[in-house]
Motif scaffolding. Structure first.
Motif, PDB file in Angstrom:
ATOM      1  N   GLU A 259     -10.426  43.283  67.050  1.00  0.00           N
ATOM      2  CA  GLU A 259     -11.848  43.253  67.128  1.00  0.00           C
ATOM      3  C   GLU A 259     -12.669  44.427  66.213  1.00  0.00           C
ATOM      4  O   GLU A 259     -13.638  43.971  65.546  1.00  0.00           O
ATOM      5  CB  GLU A 259     -12.242  44.001  68.838  1.00  0.00           C
ATOM      6  N   VAL A 260     -12.197  45.533  66.052  1.00  0.00           N
ATOM      7  CA  VAL A 260     -12.788  46.418  65.179  1.00  0.00           C
ATOM      8  C   VAL A 260     -12.453  45.918  63.889  1.00  0.00           C
ATOM      9  O   VAL A 260     -13.536  46.133  63.045  1.00  0.00           O
ATOM     10  CB  VAL A 260     -12.207  47.982  65.415  1.00  0.00           C
TER      11      VAL A 260
ATOM     12  N   PHE B  88     -16.395  48.682  71.802  1.00  0.00           N
ATOM     13  CA  PHE B  88     -15.307  47.656  71.643  1.00  0.00           C
ATOM     14  C   PHE B  88     -14.324  47.886  73.068  1.00  0.00           C
ATOM     15  O   PHE B  88     -14.549  48.820  73.620  1.00  0.00           O
ATOM     16  CB  PHE B  88     -14.764  47.934  70.348  1.00  0.00           C
TER      17      PHE B  88
END
Length: 187
Positions: A31-32, A174
């Motif tokens: 995700e990051v 996140f």
């Protein structure tokens, strides 16, 4: 006028690398990593110091050394052709779409701002960012904060005696508990 942005991964106690020079705590999850891919799309040129340049050299040949997943392939497709300006007193040559800076960071930013373009002028590396900040050249600070205390190292923010007022522009949390903070310098 094109914005100058300073973006880095940073520990909760404010360091981009720990006291031993390591940054293994800042390996992005999927995700990051996707976030960084989206961020680089808005960059026209990336200014960096020698240490960050040498770290990022990995991407110049990563696709030749091992098989990359779709996100890594997308990153290399965006990163490798991106113009980069490297500030170093020890390097005599650079690779890929990079060039060595011939002057100081203030002169380079002034020259780049005079060129046509709509994307950001990104700065990576605390030492280089400190020099730009001292001259009042950074328009946005973007910190991707990892939930770790490293106890020392190279600080994200320059240590000088000048107050800089900031306006919060964006936040994001996140699923990995990493937090993104984006601040614009109030002018």
């Amino acid at each position: 006028m094109r914005s100058v942005t300073y973006s880095m991964n940073v520990s909760l106690d404010g360091y981009i690398v720990g006291p031993d020079g390591g940054f293994d705590w800042s390996g992005p999850d999927e995700e990051v990593f996707r976030f960084w891919i989206d961020e680089i799309r808005d960059v026209d040129v990336h200014l960096m110091g020698r240490r960050l340049y040498e770290t990022m050299l990995y991407w110049e040949t990563a696709d030749q050394e091992r098989s990359l997943d779709d996100a890594e392939l997308e990153w290399t497709a965006l990163w490798n052709p991106l113009p980069k300006v490297v500030f170093s007193t020890t390097l005599s040559a650079v690779q890929g779409h990079a060039r060595l800076a011939s002057g100081g960071v203030a002169e380079e930013i002034e020259r780049l701002r005079a060129e046509p373009g709509e994307g950001d002028i990104a700065i990576g590396g605390a030492t280089l960012a400190a020099e730009a900040a001292e001259s009042g050249l950074i328009d946005e600070y973007r910190a991707v904060i990892y939930p770790v205390l490293v106890g020392g190292g190279i600080p994200f923010f320059p240590r000088h005696e000048r107050r800089v007022d900031l306006e919060l522009v964006e936040t994001r949390t996140f699923t990995s508990n990493v937090v993104y903070l984006r601040y614009r310098v109030k002018r």
